[in-house]
Design an enzyme around this catalytic site. Structure first.
Site, PDB file in Angstrom:
ATOM      1  N   THR A  75      -4.371  -9.820   9.961  1.00 29.64           N
ATOM      2  CA  THR A  75      -3.310  -9.707   8.958  1.00 29.64           C
ATOM      3  C   THR A  75      -3.433 -10.843   7.948  1.00 29.64           C
ATOM      4  OG1 THR A  75      -0.934 -10.142   8.644  1.00 29.64           O
ATOM      5  CG2 THR A  75      -1.827 -10.698  10.780  1.00 29.64           C
ATOM      6  N   GLY A  76      -3.069 -10.533   6.730  1.00 26.75           N
ATOM      7  CA  GLY A  76      -3.071 -11.539   5.662  1.00 26.75           C
ATOM      8  C   GLY A  76      -2.085 -12.666   5.932  1.00 26.75           C
ATOM      9  N   LYS A  97       7.137  -1.403   9.754  1.00 28.20           N
ATOM     10  CA  LYS A  97       6.092  -1.547   8.735  1.00 28.20           C
ATOM     11  C   LYS A  97       6.701  -1.880   7.359  1.00 28.20           C
ATOM     12  CE  LYS A  97       2.153  -0.062   8.829  1.00 28.20           C
ATOM     13  NZ  LYS A  97       0.888  -0.812   8.683  1.00 28.20           N
ATOM     14  N   ASP A 145       0.804  -1.215   0.000  1.00 28.54           N
ATOM     15  CA  ASP A 145       0.000   0.000   0.000  1.00 28.54           C
ATOM     16  C   ASP A 145       0.837   1.264   0.000  1.00 28.54           C
ATOM     17  OD1 ASP A 145      -2.751  -0.108  -0.126  1.00 28.54           O
ATOM     18  OD2 ASP A 145      -2.925  -0.952   1.876  1.00 28.54           O
TER      19      ASP A 145
HETATM   20  C1  GLC Z   1      -1.712  -4.123   5.306  1.00 26.66           C
HETATM   21  C2  GLC Z   1      -2.940  -4.001   4.429  1.00 26.66           C
HETATM   22  C3  GLC Z   1      -2.783  -4.802   3.157  1.00 26.66           C
HETATM   23  C4  GLC Z   1      -1.479  -4.471   2.461  1.00 26.66           C
HETATM   24  C5  GLC Z   1      -0.310  -4.604   3.417  1.00 26.66           C
HETATM   25  C6  GLC Z   1       0.979  -4.123   2.787  1.00 26.66           C
HETATM   26  O1  GLC Z   1      -1.593  -5.414   5.792  1.00 26.66           O
HETATM   27  O2  GLC Z   1      -4.082  -4.458   5.117  1.00 26.66           O
HETATM   28  O3  GLC Z   1      -3.846  -4.550   2.284  1.00 26.66           O
HETATM   29  O4  GLC Z   1      -1.333  -5.353   1.386  1.00 26.66           O
HETATM   30  O5  GLC Z   1      -0.545  -3.813   4.559  1.00 26.66           O
HETATM   31  O6  GLC Z   1       0.976  -2.763   2.529  1.00 26.66           O
END
Ligand code: GLC
Length: 787
Positions: A694-695, A620, A477
């Site tokens: 989180t993914g 991050k 993002d």
């Molecule tokens: C956060 C967001 C995800 C994005 C990731 C990397 O986890 O929820 O959509 O892909 O950050 O920026």
């Protein structure tokens, strides 16, 4: 140092020391009601929407970090001393006060012991009711009779969290609290009439006193740790008309030595006079509460039973069989809306996030995944791109859904080409492709055509090198390339999306479509061959100015993890080049705490790279160990057949493997966090942040189940292709697949860790790596020998 341990038998994580470095939380509720609760009983609740259905309040970013919550105070009416059933908020010295917190599947328990009184406080949300049951059992372990009071405390939120946080001049003059003689607090509010549900809190034991006005209960210049009403020993029976509403109920009883008293409080959504009264009557019988608890346990047992494993790694088993899957269901339900890090103001489904979240649960709840995919498809625009987030609760079709050009992302829509095929492979529900689904702005098309439209959109958004434009951002993002900037990572995602579609179209006999998209794939491949390789690894992209991103000659960051892993996942080059790219990862990015995302970190702002350059190094998206991206490294190494490295990477960011270093890691050892601080941070290398939503959850499950253990669905069967550490003697998996049950026993006698030398289905040799669906019985034994 550790704070607790896993009890796999009970499927609990047990926290022995309540002074955890961060709040370690759990999620309660399986459907519309969500409660978040920490190991010190802090947390909040909402109904359907974290943004507009907020029932219980939480003060984010506050000091102390964890107020308010679901509090139960105990008071000795003889000497006036009081404490809480969780260590906080009263916080008695741990030399005299003992507390254990047990987080389980859908419930949390606090056990306390203080001055001869034991308490057990259990909170859970029944499977199909929007309420919390607070069970409190108090036992006198001393030799004298005791005169005790219990006080509850919860703070109501004014439903709309933005209003609750900002618009005091209005909201503080809206509530009208009530109290029913049956021992029920009535929380009703006239904010935007008829739109808000109502809340209540009921006590099953007789109520001695109550408060509904926060100031009356807490008192002036005090806090949740020393409420005036508890200190005094009785509430003021306040009925708030305006102000900050709360729910405090007092029970009082005596306990003979050895005697136990059971109290129950019910907090939830509904009209106090009808639903509240009904709940109070129903749960006055403790068997009803026990039955609800059992139902909840059965619910989770069923959800987790679709995939189980027994491997030589206890940490892996704990995560896969219990916590990782549990977390996957949580991310699937709540996307990124509400946690202790996400305040819930961004409601709804993140487009890319939810598409990916489906991957972690599709084996267990395919029907719910189907519904969610429809919600996502409705967020796709008729020209193929997607809205960046979708609000299924309030979605209506129309031009208002079309984002500004600068808010269109290069990856969002492409994730449909990963999630929909995964659903089809799991279920064989090819009819789904014919379902007509409206676009977000205008028109309706079949799911199959939605997919094609997504591919066409990306084709129309290629840049000067024939690679996909980066647009607002890609998966990252904070990589905002804009203009002529191109994302090589999105290009790799596009390759995989095209390959998925070509495979699907061919399987369905849609040869013309397959041929059409093969041409795109070929053209893209040519651009990749010419422009993506940088000598030892793949570039991350090209900037608007034409400069390379993530290459040896780039400013600041010279290598990114995602373009290496996805080169392998999308198979965009020959094996030796892919291996070289992943060797560069090992050399430059891998650390003892996980693999960092880019290196060296950005230290100065670069406008045409974007927000990633603004974070301090190691945090991050700027050179942290972004756990989501680590899962792809596991998959890439497994695809390259290097099981030792795949497993080492898997373990490097595995929360359960951090249990003994929890003081460094700091977050919950039972669920994944978004990122772990990277090696270039001056103080906090190894410290995790942003847990739960989180993914990483879904992709970790995919990485371990489908690539290390190697069991992955295909259109006509189940692929078995493990790539495990060489020294593992083998492992066992049980898997449900299209209504069949399979027990899969894998042996690794030659310590190769990979390569299916022999496979038997119910005693019969099966050639190749796929167990054909047509040959499966209802119960199956699969025996695999690697070599
Ligand atoms: C956060 C967001 C995800 C994005 C990731 C990397 O986890 O929820 O959509 O892909 O950050 O920026």
């Amino acid at each position: 140092m550790r704070y607790g341990y896993f009890d796999n038998e009970k499927r609990e994580y047990i926290i022995l020391n309540p002074v955890t470095p961060m709040s370690w939380v759990n999620y309660l509720g399986t459907a519309d009601y969500c409660g978040i609760i920490s190991n010190n009983a802090a947390g909040y609740a909402f109904y359907k929407s974290a943004k507009t259905g907020r029932l219980l309040r939480f003060r984010f970013n506050s000091i102390p970090m964890d107020r308010p919550g679901r509090y139960v105070y105990l008071r000795d009416n003889t000497d006036g001393d009081y404490w809480s059933a969780s260590w906080q908020p009263v916080g008695k010295p741990l030399s005299v006060y003992k507390n254990i917190c047990r987080h389980g599947l859908g419930y949390t328990v606090f056990e306390s012991e203080y001055k001869g009184i034991k308490s057990e406080f259990r909170v859970f949300v029944p499977v199909d009711r929007p309420i919390e049951l607070w069970e409190v059992e108090v036992t006198n372990t001393g030799s004298e009779e005791r005169d005790l009071s219990l006080f509850t405390y919860a703070e109501w939120c004014f439903w709309h969290m933005d209003q609750d946080l900002t618009n005091f001049q209005y909201i503080l003059y809206t509530c009208r609290m009530g109290y029913l003689e049956e021992g029920i607090i009535d929380y009703s509010i006239r904010l935007w009439p008829n739109q808000r549900p109502q809340g209540f809190m009921a006590s099953v034991l007789p109520v001695v006193s109550f408060d509904t006005d926060r100031e009356a209960f807490i008192g002036l210049y005090r806090h949740e740790g020393n409420p005036e009403a508890v200190e005094r020993g009785v509430c003021a029976n306040s009925l708030a008309q305006g102000g900050n509403p709360c729910a405090a109920l007092q029970n009082r009883f005596t306990l003979k030595p050895g005697e136990t008293k059971y109290a129950l409080f019910i907090l939830g959504i509904g009209d106090a006079a009808t639903y509240g009264v009904e709940c109070r009557r129903r749960y006055a019988r403790r068997e009803q509460v026990a039955a609800e608890f059992q139902k909840l346990q059965d619910y989770w047992a069923e959800r987790l039973a679709h995939f189980t494993c027994a491997t030589p790694s206890a940490e892996l088993d704990t995560m896969v069989n219990i916590w990782n899957q549990y977390q996957c269901h949580t991310t699937f339900n709540w996307s990124r809306s509400a946690s202790f890090n996400e305040a819930g103001g961004r409601d709804g489904l993140g487009y890319r996030d939810t598409n990916q979240d489906t991957l972690g649960v599709v084996h267990a709840i395919p029907d719910l995944v189907r519904d969610k995919l429809v919600d996502l498809l409705k967020g796709q625009l008729s020209f193929g791109a997607a809205m960046h987030s979708v609000q299924p609760l309030t979605w209506t079709q129309g031009a208002h859904n079309v984002p500004e050009e600068s808010r269109i992302f290069s990856d969002d829509h492409l994730w449909l080409l990963i999630s929909v095929p995964a659903y089809l492979k799991e279920t064989g529900d090819f009819d789904f492709l014919n379902l007509m689904v409206p676009y977000a702005d205008e028109g309706t098309a079949s799911v199959y055509d939605h997919l094609k439209q997504a591919l066409e959109f990306s084709w129309s958004k290629r840049g000067p090198h024939g690679l996909l434009l980066g647009l607002a951002a890609d998966w990252n993002d904070c990589l905002n390339l804009k203009g002529k900037g191109e994302s090589i990572w999105s290009t790799f995602l596009y390759c995989l999306a095209l390959d998925e579609f070509i495979t699907l179209a061919s399987y369905l006999g849609q040869e013309a479509d397959a041929a059409h998209f093969r041409q795109y794939r070929q053209a893209i491949q040519e651009s990749i061959d010419r422009y993506a390789w940088d000598g030892k690894w793949f570039l991350r992209g090209y900037l608007d100015s034409g400069k390379k991103l993530g290459g040896q000659e780039s400013e600041q960051t010279k290598i990114f993890l995602n373009s290496q892993t996805w080169a392998v996942i999308a198979r965009v080059a020959a094996e030796d080049r892919l291996k070289q790219a992943m060797d560069s990862v090992q050399e430059l990015l891998a650390t003892e705490h996980g693999i960092i995302k880019n290196y060296p970190a950005y230290r100065e702002h670069i406008l045409e790279v974007g927000a990633v350059t603004d974070f301090p190094p190691g945090l991050k998206e700027n050179a942290a160990i972004f756990c989501h991206t680590n899962t792809w490294a596991v998959i890439a190494e497994a695809l390259l057949g290097r099981g030792d490295r795949a497993f080492a990477y898997y373990r490097s960011f595995l929360p359960a493997a951090k249990n003994d270093r929890a003081d460094v890691y700091t977050m919950e050892p039972y669920v994944y966090a978004q990122f772990i601080t990277g090696k270039e941070h001056p103080q906090y290398f190894g410290r995790a942040r942003n847990s739960w939503l989180t993914g990483t959850a879904a992709w970790s499950f995919v990485a371990v189940s489908q690539y290390i253990l190697g069991i992955r669905p295909a259109y006509d069967g189940l692929v078995i292709d493990p790539v495990i550490p060489q020294d593992w003697p083998g492992f066992e998996v049980t898997r449900r697949f299209r209504g069949k049950k399979l027990t899969i026993k894998v042996r690794n006698p030659h310590r190769t860790g990979r390569g299916v030398a022999e496979m038997k289905l119910n005693g019969k040799i099966i050639p190749g790596k796929v167990i054909p669906l047509a040959q499966m019985q209802n119960e199956n034994l699969v025996e695999v020998v690697l070599g």
